[in-house]
Design a protein around this motif. Structure first.
Motif, short mmCIF file in Angstrom:
data_model
loop_
_atom_site.label_atom_id
_atom_site.label_comp_id
_atom_site.label_asym_id
_atom_site.label_seq_id
_atom_site.Cartn_x
_atom_site.Cartn_y
_atom_site.Cartn_z
N SER A 35 -9.41 7.13 5.68
CA SER A 35 -8.02 6.80 5.36
C SER A 35 -7.46 6.13 6.60
O SER A 35 -6.71 6.72 7.37
N TYR A 36 -7.88 4.89 6.80
CA TYR A 36 -7.61 4.19 8.05
C TYR A 36 -6.51 3.14 7.91
O TYR A 36 -6.35 2.51 6.88
N THR A 37 -5.82 2.95 9.03
CA THR A 37 -4.96 1.81 9.26
C THR A 37 -5.54 1.11 10.47
O THR A 37 -5.75 1.73 11.52
N THR A 89 -6.28 -6.07 7.83
CA THR A 89 -5.26 -5.12 8.28
C THR A 89 -4.27 -4.72 7.20
O THR A 89 -4.05 -3.52 6.99
N LEU A 92 -5.56 -2.07 4.67
CA LEU A 92 -5.90 -0.72 5.15
C LEU A 92 -4.61 -0.01 5.53
O LEU A 92 -4.06 -0.23 6.61
N THR A 93 -4.15 0.86 4.66
CA THR A 93 -2.87 1.54 4.86
C THR A 93 -3.04 3.05 4.82
O THR A 93 -2.29 3.75 4.15
N ASP A 95 -3.96 6.99 6.70
CA ASP A 95 -3.25 7.95 7.55
C ASP A 95 -3.64 7.89 9.02
O ASP A 95 -2.88 8.32 9.88
N PRO A 97 -4.60 5.75 12.31
CA PRO A 97 -4.70 4.45 12.96
C PRO A 97 -6.01 4.39 13.76
O PRO A 97 -6.32 5.32 14.51
N SER A 184 -13.12 1.30 4.46
CA SER A 184 -12.39 1.98 3.38
C SER A 184 -13.30 2.90 2.59
O SER A 184 -14.48 2.97 2.79
#
Length: 184
Positions: A35-37, A89, A92-93, A95, A97, A184
């Motif tokens: 769960s990446y930003t 970028t 990828l929204t 939790d 960073p 993702s």
């Protein structure tokens, strides 16, 4: 006679490579919930990578790229990876960073000679590390990613170019897909 046989075999191999389409794989990708930003992206390439400007069907080098004017090839490749990361970028929204590091191992495009005849594929190999952008802690240790994109030859290559699908456009779009899939 041997020269003709070599050209025929090269054409057959090139056509077989073209039929494979786009694919990529990670070796050793950890089984994690992502769960990446994407907060930061860095690109590096070892100084000892060999670069070829040869117009052989298959130059033996780490870096072969003809989608930009002749110049320093590794910075051109870095720019494509950075553009791909910028395009990834917004998608990828999550939790967490993350800071992603890419270390180039191989970027093997096709020479003009190959592109305007039999075609082939872009073979892109890099190591990917994912760190927590807040703490620097490694979330996903270095893993090898191998990505292959078909490189149509002859009239198909010319048609793609004329429609705006240049080598650079195709490769950047593909790298964005690969980075998104890996994160993702």
């Amino acid at each position: 006679m041997l020269h003709r046989l070599f050209i025929l075999l090269t054409a057959i191999i090139g056509l077989a490579a073209c039929s494979s389409g786009a694919n990529f794989s990670s070796r050793g990708a950890p089984d994690v919930t992502r769960s990446y930003t994407l907060a930061d992206f860095t690109f590096a390439a070892p100084a000892d990578l060999t670069v070829s400007e040869s117009e052989n069907y298959y130059p033996f080098a780490d870096v072969v790229w003809r989608g930009d004017p002749r110049d320093a090839r590794v910075p051109q490749i870095a720019a494509m990876f950075e553009t791909a990361a910028q395009r990834t970028t917004p998608a990828l929204t999550g939790d967490v960073p993350v800071a992603v590091s890419v270390r180039l191992v191989r970027f093997h495009g096709v020479t003009d000679r190959t592109r305007y005849s039999v075609g082939g594929n872009y073979n892109i190999v890099f190591d990917l590390i994912v760190r927590d952008a807040r703490t620097g802690t490694v979330i996903e240790p270095a893993r090898r990613v191998t990505a292959n994109l078909d490189a149509p030859g002859g009239s198909r290559a010319v048609a793609l170019e004329q429609s705006g699908q240049t080598q650079k456009v195709r490769v950047v779009n593909f790298l964005a897909e690969v980075l998104f899939a890996e994160l993702s």
